[in-house]
Scaffold this motif. Structure first.
Motif, PDB file in Angstrom:
ATOM      1  N   LEU A   1       0.987  -1.360   0.021  1.00  0.00           N
ATOM      2  CA  LEU A   1       0.204  -0.083  -0.071  1.00  0.00           C
ATOM      3  C   LEU A   1       0.913   1.125   0.084  1.00  0.00           C
ATOM      4  O   LEU A   1       1.738   1.312   0.760  1.00  0.00           O
ATOM      5  CB  LEU A   1      -0.921   0.022   1.282  1.00  0.00           C
ATOM      6  CG  LEU A   1      -2.018   0.921   1.234  1.00  0.00           C
ATOM      7  CD1 LEU A   1      -3.371   0.501   1.982  1.00  0.00           C
ATOM      8  CD2 LEU A   1      -1.475   2.358   2.027  1.00  0.00           C
ATOM      9  N   VAL A   2       0.549   2.108  -1.065  1.00  0.00           N
ATOM     10  CA  VAL A   2       1.328   3.518  -0.937  1.00  0.00           C
ATOM     11  C   VAL A   2       0.416   4.476  -0.959  1.00  0.00           C
ATOM     12  O   VAL A   2      -0.400   4.834  -1.815  1.00  0.00           O
ATOM     13  CB  VAL A   2       2.010   3.409  -2.256  1.00  0.00           C
ATOM     14  CG1 VAL A   2       2.878   4.655  -2.452  1.00  0.00           C
ATOM     15  CG2 VAL A   2       2.891   2.435  -2.609  1.00  0.00           C
ATOM     16  N   THR A   3       0.597   5.561   0.022  1.00  0.00           N
ATOM     17  CA  THR A   3      -0.102   6.747   0.032  1.00  0.00           C
ATOM     18  C   THR A   3       0.506   7.770  -0.793  1.00  0.00           C
ATOM     19  O   THR A   3       1.844   7.843  -0.950  1.00  0.00           O
ATOM     20  CB  THR A   3      -0.355   7.262   1.486  1.00  0.00           C
ATOM     21  OG1 THR A   3       1.182   7.885   2.097  1.00  0.00           O
ATOM     22  CG2 THR A   3      -0.741   6.161   2.332  1.00  0.00           C
TER      23      THR A   3
ATOM     24  N   ALA B   1       4.186   5.033   3.780  1.00  0.00           N
ATOM     25  CA  ALA B   1       3.456   6.289   4.031  1.00  0.00           C
ATOM     26  C   ALA B   1       4.004   7.380   3.707  1.00  0.00           C
ATOM     27  O   ALA B   1       4.970   8.044   4.100  1.00  0.00           O
ATOM     28  CB  ALA B   1       3.359   6.425   5.705  1.00  0.00           C
ATOM     29  N   ASN B   2       3.798   7.555   2.308  1.00  0.00           N
ATOM     30  CA  ASN B   2       4.658   8.668   1.587  1.00  0.00           C
ATOM     31  C   ASN B   2       3.957   9.935   1.224  1.00  0.00           C
ATOM     32  O   ASN B   2       4.750  10.939   0.912  1.00  0.00           O
ATOM     33  CB  ASN B   2       4.712   7.993   0.120  1.00  0.00           C
ATOM     34  CG  ASN B   2       5.141   9.058  -0.881  1.00  0.00           C
ATOM     35  OD1 ASN B   2       6.379   9.133  -1.151  1.00  0.00           O
ATOM     36  ND2 ASN B   2       4.463   9.624  -1.821  1.00  0.00           N
ATOM     37  N   ALA B   3       2.825  10.201   1.567  1.00  0.00           N
ATOM     38  CA  ALA B   3       2.028  11.350   1.521  1.00  0.00           C
ATOM     39  C   ALA B   3       2.263  12.340   2.344  1.00  0.00           C
ATOM     40  O   ALA B   3       2.823  12.218   3.325  1.00  0.00           O
ATOM     41  CB  ALA B   3       0.551  11.012   1.484  1.00  0.00           C
ATOM     42  N   GLY B   4       2.074  13.591   1.833  1.00  0.00           N
ATOM     43  CA  GLY B   4       2.543  14.693   2.824  1.00  0.00           C
ATOM     44  C   GLY B   4       2.506  16.217   2.315  1.00  0.00           C
ATOM     45  O   GLY B   4       2.061  16.316   0.946  1.00  0.00           O
ATOM     46  N   VAL B   5       2.530  17.211   2.992  1.00  0.00           N
ATOM     47  CA  VAL B   5       2.582  18.595   2.718  1.00  0.00           C
ATOM     48  C   VAL B   5       3.710  19.045   3.311  1.00  0.00           C
ATOM     49  O   VAL B   5       4.360  18.652   4.215  1.00  0.00           O
ATOM     50  CB  VAL B   5       1.313  19.262   3.103  1.00  0.00           C
ATOM     51  CG1 VAL B   5       0.027  18.681   2.257  1.00  0.00           C
ATOM     52  CG2 VAL B   5       1.051  18.950   4.461  1.00  0.00           C
TER      53      VAL B   5
ATOM     54  N   ASN C   1       7.960   5.078   6.717  1.00  0.00           N
ATOM     55  CA  ASN C   1       7.617   6.568   6.766  1.00  0.00           C
ATOM     56  C   ASN C   1       8.542   7.264   6.289  1.00  0.00           C
ATOM     57  O   ASN C   1       9.624   7.516   6.499  1.00  0.00           O
ATOM     58  CB  ASN C   1       7.364   6.742   8.379  1.00  0.00           C
ATOM     59  CG  ASN C   1       6.434   5.775   8.993  1.00  0.00           C
ATOM     60  OD1 ASN C   1       5.297   5.803   8.622  1.00  0.00           O
ATOM     61  ND2 ASN C   1       6.686   5.316  10.131  1.00  0.00           N
ATOM     62  N   LEU C   2       7.758   8.466   5.313  1.00  0.00           N
ATOM     63  CA  LEU C   2       8.802   9.171   4.762  1.00  0.00           C
ATOM     64  C   LEU C   2       8.832  10.532   5.415  1.00  0.00           C
ATOM     65  O   LEU C   2       7.970  11.220   5.947  1.00  0.00           O
ATOM     66  CB  LEU C   2       7.944   9.747   3.409  1.00  0.00           C
ATOM     67  CG  LEU C   2       8.451   9.129   2.060  1.00  0.00           C
ATOM     68  CD1 LEU C   2       9.743   9.406   1.358  1.00  0.00           C
ATOM     69  CD2 LEU C   2       8.199   7.611   2.155  1.00  0.00           C
ATOM     70  N   SER C   3      10.199  10.751   5.851  1.00  0.00           N
ATOM     71  CA  SER C   3      10.611  11.849   6.593  1.00  0.00           C
ATOM     72  C   SER C   3      11.272  12.819   5.647  1.00  0.00           C
ATOM     73  O   SER C   3      11.189  12.967   4.554  1.00  0.00           O
ATOM     74  CB  SER C   3      11.194  11.343   7.860  1.00  0.00           C
ATOM     75  OG  SER C   3      11.703  12.602   8.693  1.00  0.00           O
ATOM     76  N   SER C   4      12.204  13.696   6.211  1.00  0.00           N
ATOM     77  CA  SER C   4      13.220  14.614   5.591  1.00  0.00           C
ATOM     78  C   SER C   4      14.004  15.108   6.404  1.00  0.00           C
ATOM     79  O   SER C   4      14.145  15.092   7.598  1.00  0.00           O
ATOM     80  CB  SER C   4      11.989  15.838   5.138  1.00  0.00           C
ATOM     81  OG  SER C   4      12.978  16.729   4.647  1.00  0.00           O
TER      82      SER C   4
END
Length: 315
Positions: A24-26, A107-111, A154-157
Motif C-alpha cells: 500500500l502506497v499513500t 507512508a509517502n503522502a505529505g505537505v 514512513n517518509l521523513s526529511s
C-alpha cells in the motif's frame, strides 16, 4: 551490492521478485509515491494506491498499471485524505474489508512549507497531515501485517532538523506559526513514530524505518511561496543542494522496504539507501539529529497521538 546517492528504484530492486506481495502506497498520484508504486508493480507486487484526488490518481496510475500488466499484478486506486480522520477511517475500513493481509505500507503522502491552516479535525495542517494522518492510517491497518514479515516505511526529511516535536503546542497556539518549524516538527514526528512503531512490532516481524528521499523536484513543493522559499534558502546557506531524480529519490523507500536487512533498517532513519549517522551539524549534507531517535520522546508522541485521534492501539 552497495547502493548510494545515485541508485534508482530499478537498481535497488534488480533481481527482486515481489510476486504475490500486497503493498500500500499513500500519495501515489505523483512523484515519489507514483514511482515507488511503479517500481514494486514491475517486480510483481500487487499495489493499493491511496490518493486524495481520484481523477489525478487515475492518470498517475497509468504507468503503474502498465508495469503491473507486464507481471500479472493488480492495481487498486482508493481515495484517502490524510487531513481528514473520517476519510482515513473510511479508507482503512475499505482496505481491511477487502484484504486479509498487507506485506508493506509506504507512508509517502505529505505537505511541505504551506501557509498556516487546519485539517478537517482542527489540527495544524502539516503535523495533522504528515504525522497524525499516517499515525491513524498505519495503526488501523497494522492487523493486516500480522501474518508474516512486513515493513512500514514512513517518509521523513532532512527538514526534521528545523525542530523537535513540541507536544504541548502542536497547533501553534503558544508560538507564532512558522511554515518550516511546523514542517520540521512533523518530519521529526515521522521519525519518532517509526522508532516506537518498530519497537512495538519487532517481535512480530513488523519492522519500520523512516526515510529521507533527498532533494527532488516534485509536487510536494506546490504550497511554497517566494517568502517560504527564501527562508529555506537562507536556512540552507553553506549547505549545497544536491538534486536527485524521482527514481533516485524513491530508491531509499524501496531499499528499506524490500532490500535492506530487517535489523539494519528497523527503527532507523535512512537516506541514500543506507542508515544515516547521528549528527549535530546543521550544515552537514547527511545525518539525523539525535532528538528524532529518542525512545522516550517516541513513546510520549505515541501517547499524545492516541489522545488526539481518540483511538488506542495495542502494544
Amino acid at each position: 551490492m552497495t547502493f548510494g546517492f545515485e541508485s534508482t528504484t530499478d537498481d535497488v530492486l534488480d533481481g527482486i521478485d515481489l510476486t504475490g506481495h500486497w503493498v500500500l502506497v499513500t500519495g501515489a498520484s505523483s512523484g515519489l509515491g507514483q514511482e515507488t508504486a511503479r517500481a514494486v508493480a514491475a517486480r510483481g507486487a500487487n499495489v493499493v494506491l491511496g490518493v486524495r484526488d481520484v481523477a489525478k490518481g487515475e492518470a498517475a496510475a497509468e504507468p503503474v498499471r502498465a508495469a503491473a500488466a507486464a507481471t500479472g499484478a493488480s492495481v487498486e486506486l482508493r481515495a484517502v485524505d490524510l487531513a481528514s480522520l473520517s476519510s482515513i477511517r473510511a479508507f482503512t475500513d475499505e482496505v481491511s474489508g477487502s484484504h486479509d493481509r498487507l506485506d508493506a505500507i509506504i507512508a509517502n503522502a505529505g505537505v511541505m512549507g504551506c501557509p498556516e491552516g487546519r485539517t478537517d479535525d482542527g489540527f495544524e495542517l502539516q503535523f495533522g497531515t504528515n504525522h497524525l494522518g499516517h499515525f491513524l492510517l498505519v495503526n488501523r491497518l497494522r492487523p493486516l501485517l500480522a501474518g508474516g514479515p512486513a515493513r512500514i516505511i514512513n517518509l521523513s526529511s532532512a527538514g526534521h532538523r528545523f525542530s523537535d516535536v513540541v507536544l504541548d503546542d502542536i497547533n501553534f497556539e503558544q508560538t507564532a506559526y512558522d511554515p518550516w518549524i511546523s514542517y520540521g516538527r512533523s518530519k521529526t514526528a515521522n521519525v519518532l513514530f517509526t522508532v516506537e512503531l518498530d519497537r512495538r512490532g519487532r517481535d512480530a516481524g513488523q519492522r519500520s524505518a523512516a526515510v529521507h528521499p533527498g532533494s527532488i523536484m516534485t509536487d510536494l513543493g506546490r504550497h511554497l511561496t517566494e517568502e517560504t522559499l527564501s527562508t529555506l534558502q537562507a536556512a540552507r546557506a553553506g549547505r549545497p543542494t544536491n538534486w536527485k531524480t524521482v527514481p533516485q529519490g524513491a530508491a531509499t523507500s524501496v531499499w528499506a522496504g524490500f532490500t535492506a536487512d530487517a535489523d539494519e533498517m528497523g527503527g532507523n532513519y535512512c537516506e541514500d539507501c543506507g542508515v544515516a549517522s547521528i549528527t549535530d551539524d546543521q550544515n552537514s549534507p547527511t545525518g539525523v539529529f539525535a532528538y528524532a531517535l529518542d525512545p522516550d520522546s517516541a513513546k510520549a508522541l505515541w501517547a499524545r497521538s492516541e489522545e488526539l485521534v481518540a483511538e488506542s492501539f495495542p502494544a
